[in-house]
Motif scaffolding. Sequence first.
Motif: not given
Length: 271
Positions: A8-13, A22-26, A141-149, A166-170
């Motif tokens: 997913l695109d992390p940039i909303a607009f 999106w990070y800031g918006i959320i 989630f939008m930045n694909q960070e704070a994930h596990g192993g 699932i796809n964002q965790m790829y």
Amino acid sequence: MNEPIQPLDPIAFSLGPIQVHWYGIIIGVGLALAMYIAMKEGNRRGLPKDTFADLLLWAIPIAIISARIYYVIFEWDYYKNNLTAIPQIWNGGIAIHGALIGSVLTAYVFSKKRGISFWKLADIAAPSIILGQAIGRWGNFMNQEAHGGEVTREFLENLYLPDFIINQMYINGSYYHPTFLYESIWDLAGFIFLLLLRRANLRRGEMFLTYVIWYSVGRYFIEGMRTDSLMLGELRMAQMISIVLIVGSIALLLYRRMKQLSDLRYLDSEN
């Protein structure tokens, strides 16, 4: 042949050269909803109408700054050579423990200035804080960070997660534990639990201390799964702080009861 998975695109607009993430918006949505709930409850509990609005004018910027400072301190090996990246919080990199330190200290000073019980203020705010944290994790989630192993796609499918998660965790050719989701669910459960505790009419201060214990227990176990922990040598800082907060909160709760420092109840109207 399967099509490549696109994150997913992390940039909303974009507004000209300005990119809105999106990070800031959320994070903003989480703060706004938390503020609304705290203000409504504050009014019911007899606080002056603008108490939380005035508090958050100070607490929000201080919390953001302290959260960023906390993160930068433990990632200084990177930031000392990339000083211009320090203010770029839209790319992630704020630590909730740093935010809590800044906001709690701000609330304490604010309560003393206004002649309001700090514990009453903290109790009212506790459900809002953990709800804001639950929402804010989706910024990770939008930045694909704070994930596990690493895990397999089959593992994620067995959790009955929707494809967009699932796809964002790829990430970079592998699937990862959605620890952001685990913590978000834990925080949401904590929000519901704290709302129910309001009816129990706990002693003043115990709602906030219960929040600290609840969040810290979940954070301790989830942090052990993450791959991006802030470290102090071989130790995960978030786990160390979680243990300190759990033990300290339980000790403070018991001490306040034994010394009869918490006779007032959550539903009492006195300041």
